[in-house]
Structure formats: C-alpha cells, structure tokens
Scaffold this motif. Structure first.
Motif, PDB file in Angstrom:
ATOM      1  N   GLY A   1     -34.049  74.384 -83.853  1.00  0.00           N
ATOM      2  CA  GLY A   1     -32.636  74.092 -84.091  1.00  0.00           C
ATOM      3  C   GLY A   1     -31.833  74.069 -82.806  1.00  0.00           C
ATOM      4  N   ALA A   2     -32.124  75.009 -81.908  1.00  0.00           N
ATOM      5  CA  ALA A   2     -31.430  75.047 -80.616  1.00  0.00           C
ATOM      6  C   ALA A   2     -31.733  73.794 -79.799  1.00  0.00           C
ATOM      7  N   LEU A   3     -32.990  73.366 -79.803  1.00  0.00           N
ATOM      8  CA  LEU A   3     -33.337  72.137 -79.075  1.00  0.00           C
ATOM      9  C   LEU A   3     -32.667  70.913 -79.692  1.00  0.00           C
ATOM     10  N   GLY A   4     -32.547  70.909 -81.009  1.00  0.00           N
ATOM     11  CA  GLY A   4     -31.824  69.816 -81.662  1.00  0.00           C
ATOM     12  C   GLY A   4     -30.360  69.792 -81.266  1.00  0.00           C
ATOM     13  N   ALA A   5     -29.750  70.982 -81.166  1.00  0.00           N
ATOM     14  CA  ALA A   5     -28.344  71.061 -80.746  1.00  0.00           C
ATOM     15  C   ALA A   5     -28.182  70.619 -79.295  1.00  0.00           C
ATOM     16  N   VAL A   6     -29.114  71.005 -78.437  1.00  0.00           N
ATOM     17  CA  VAL A   6     -29.062  70.585 -77.034  1.00  0.00           C
ATOM     18  C   VAL A   6     -29.185  69.064 -76.935  1.00  0.00           C
ATOM     19  N   ALA A   7     -30.063  68.484 -77.726  1.00  0.00           N
ATOM     20  CA  ALA A   7     -30.217  67.024 -77.719  1.00  0.00           C
ATOM     21  C   ALA A   7     -28.931  66.338 -78.161  1.00  0.00           C
ATOM     22  N   TRP A   8     -28.222  66.934 -79.141  1.00  0.00           N
ATOM     23  CA  TRP A   8     -26.961  66.338 -79.582  1.00  0.00           C
ATOM     24  C   TRP A   8     -25.922  66.398 -78.465  1.00  0.00           C
ATOM     25  N   PHE A   9     -25.844  67.539 -77.748  1.00  0.00           N
ATOM     26  CA  PHE A   9     -24.899  67.644 -76.638  1.00  0.00           C
ATOM     27  C   PHE A   9     -25.250  66.684 -75.505  1.00  0.00           C
ATOM     28  N   LEU A  10     -26.527  66.468 -75.267  1.00  0.00           N
ATOM     29  CA  LEU A  10     -26.925  65.497 -74.249  1.00  0.00           C
ATOM     30  C   LEU A  10     -26.527  64.082 -74.650  1.00  0.00           C
ATOM     31  N   ASN A  11     -26.590  63.776 -75.933  1.00  0.00           N
ATOM     32  CA  ASN A  11     -26.128  62.479 -76.421  1.00  0.00           C
ATOM     33  C   ASN A  11     -24.635  62.324 -76.169  1.00  0.00           C
ATOM     34  N   TYR A  12     -23.881  63.373 -76.476  1.00  0.00           N
ATOM     35  CA  TYR A  12     -22.433  63.338 -76.276  1.00  0.00           C
ATOM     36  C   TYR A  12     -22.108  63.160 -74.795  1.00  0.00           C
ATOM     37  N   ARG A  13     -22.850  63.849 -73.935  1.00  0.00           N
ATOM     38  CA  ARG A  13     -22.652  63.753 -72.488  1.00  0.00           C
ATOM     39  C   ARG A  13     -22.961  62.336 -71.998  1.00  0.00           C
ATOM     40  N   ALA A  14     -24.017  61.741 -72.527  1.00  0.00           N
ATOM     41  CA  ALA A  14     -24.383  60.379 -72.116  1.00  0.00           C
ATOM     42  C   ALA A  14     -23.280  59.391 -72.491  1.00  0.00           C
ATOM     43  N   ARG A  15     -22.686  59.579 -73.670  1.00  0.00           N
ATOM     44  CA  ARG A  15     -21.595  58.689 -74.078  1.00  0.00           C
ATOM     45  C   ARG A  15     -20.376  58.873 -73.179  1.00  0.00           C
ATOM     46  N   LEU A  16     -20.052  60.106 -72.814  1.00  0.00           N
ATOM     47  CA  LEU A  16     -18.911  60.346 -71.938  1.00  0.00           C
ATOM     48  C   LEU A  16     -19.140  59.774 -70.547  1.00  0.00           C
ATOM     49  N   ARG A  17     -20.345  59.953 -70.034  1.00  0.00           N
ATOM     50  CA  ARG A  17     -20.645  59.428 -68.702  1.00  0.00           C
ATOM     51  C   ARG A  17     -20.578  57.909 -68.673  1.00  0.00           C
ATOM     52  N   ALA A  18     -20.843  57.274 -69.795  1.00  0.00           N
ATOM     53  CA  ALA A  18     -20.773  55.811 -69.855  1.00  0.00           C
ATOM     54  C   ALA A  18     -19.325  55.334 -69.790  1.00  0.00           C
ATOM     55  N   THR A  19     -18.376  56.136 -70.271  1.00  0.00           N
ATOM     56  CA  THR A  19     -16.977  55.720 -70.275  1.00  0.00           C
ATOM     57  C   THR A  19     -16.218  56.178 -69.041  1.00  0.00           C
ATOM     58  N   ILE A  20     -16.619  57.265 -68.404  1.00  0.00           N
ATOM     59  CA  ILE A  20     -15.867  57.818 -67.276  1.00  0.00           C
ATOM     60  C   ILE A  20     -15.834  56.893 -66.066  1.00  0.00           C
ATOM     61  N   PRO A  21     -16.935  56.276 -65.621  1.00  0.00           N
ATOM     62  CA  PRO A  21     -16.845  55.413 -64.437  1.00  0.00           C
ATOM     63  C   PRO A  21     -15.835  54.277 -64.597  1.00  0.00           C
ATOM     64  N   ARG A  22     -15.719  53.742 -65.791  1.00  0.00           N
ATOM     65  CA  ARG A  22     -14.735  52.679 -65.998  1.00  0.00           C
ATOM     66  C   ARG A  22     -13.324  53.227 -65.849  1.00  0.00           C
ATOM     67  N   ASP A  23     -13.063  54.423 -66.336  1.00  0.00           N
ATOM     68  CA  ASP A  23     -11.738  55.019 -66.227  1.00  0.00           C
ATOM     69  C   ASP A  23     -11.405  55.346 -64.772  1.00  0.00           C
ATOM     70  N   GLU A  24     -12.380  55.839 -63.995  1.00  0.00           N
ATOM     71  CA  GLU A  24     -12.133  56.179 -62.596  1.00  0.00           C
ATOM     72  C   GLU A  24     -11.823  54.935 -61.774  1.00  0.00           C
TER      73      GLU A  24
ATOM     74  N   LEU B   1     -37.935  77.008 -94.007  1.00  0.00           N
ATOM     75  CA  LEU B   1     -38.450  77.101 -95.376  1.00  0.00           C
ATOM     76  C   LEU B   1     -39.840  77.725 -95.452  1.00  0.00           C
ATOM     77  N   THR B   2     -40.586  77.619 -94.334  1.00  0.00           N
ATOM     78  CA  THR B   2     -41.928  78.201 -94.309  1.00  0.00           C
ATOM     79  C   THR B   2     -41.942  79.585 -93.659  1.00  0.00           C
ATOM     80  N   ASP B   3     -40.762  80.176 -93.487  1.00  0.00           N
ATOM     81  CA  ASP B   3     -40.582  81.543 -92.976  1.00  0.00           C
ATOM     82  C   ASP B   3     -41.014  81.747 -91.520  1.00  0.00           C
ATOM     83  N   TYR B   4     -40.939  80.707 -90.718  1.00  0.00           N
ATOM     84  CA  TYR B   4     -41.148  80.841 -89.270  1.00  0.00           C
ATOM     85  C   TYR B   4     -39.774  80.845 -88.600  1.00  0.00           C
ATOM     86  N   TYR B   5     -39.106  81.992 -88.684  1.00  0.00           N
ATOM     87  CA  TYR B   5     -37.712  82.072 -88.271  1.00  0.00           C
ATOM     88  C   TYR B   5     -37.522  81.873 -86.761  1.00  0.00           C
ATOM     89  N   ASN B   6     -38.392  82.451 -85.961  1.00  0.00           N
ATOM     90  CA  ASN B   6     -38.251  82.293 -84.512  1.00  0.00           C
ATOM     91  C   ASN B   6     -38.447  80.835 -84.090  1.00  0.00           C
TER      92      ASN B   6
END
Length: 83
Positions: free
Chosen positions: A32-55, A21-26
C-alpha cells in the motif's frame, strides 16, 4: 511516464488489498505504501510537465519589467536634484 505511475499505483493498492485479505499485514502495508508513493510520483510528473511552461512565461514578463525599472532610475538621476 505518467501512465506508468498510475498503473503502479493501482497495482500496489490491489496487491495490498489481496495481502490484507490473506492476513499478511506487514506485506499489505508495504504494498500500500508503494502504491501511495507511485501515486505521488504521478502527481509530481504532471506538475513538472506544467511548471517549465509557466516559468518561461514569467521570465518573458520579468525581462520587460527590469528594463522599465532601469529607465525609471535613469529619469530620476537625470532630473538634476542637486541642492
């Protein structure tokens, strides 16, 4: 740890919105990219929490199957099919 990644994700998207909104596009893209990476890391953390039990459950079942295969081989070998 999952909550940390969600908070970082929301902060990244919020910062990207403000920067956009303040025209700092870069800077908005980077935030935004760092926010998306943080979301994927959250998803990865949730998967890693469930995988050891399944193995653990799979290895318990595999041990029983291996013993049965060995028993089948012993039974076939003891049948005396020497022609």
């Amino acid at each position: 740890m999952e909550r940390v990644w969600i908070i970082a994700s929301v902060l990244g998207v919020a910062a990207a919105t403000v920067l956009l909104l303040t025209d700092y596009y870069n800077a908005a893209f980077v935030a935004g990219a760092l926010g998306a990476v943080a979301w994927f890391l959250n998803y990865r953390a949730r998967l890693r929490a469930t995988i050891p039990r399944d193995e653990e459950e799979e290895t318990d079942g595999q041990d029983d199957d291996d013993d049965e295969d060995e028993d089948d081989m012993d039974a076939e070998g003891a049948s005396g099919d020497d022609d």
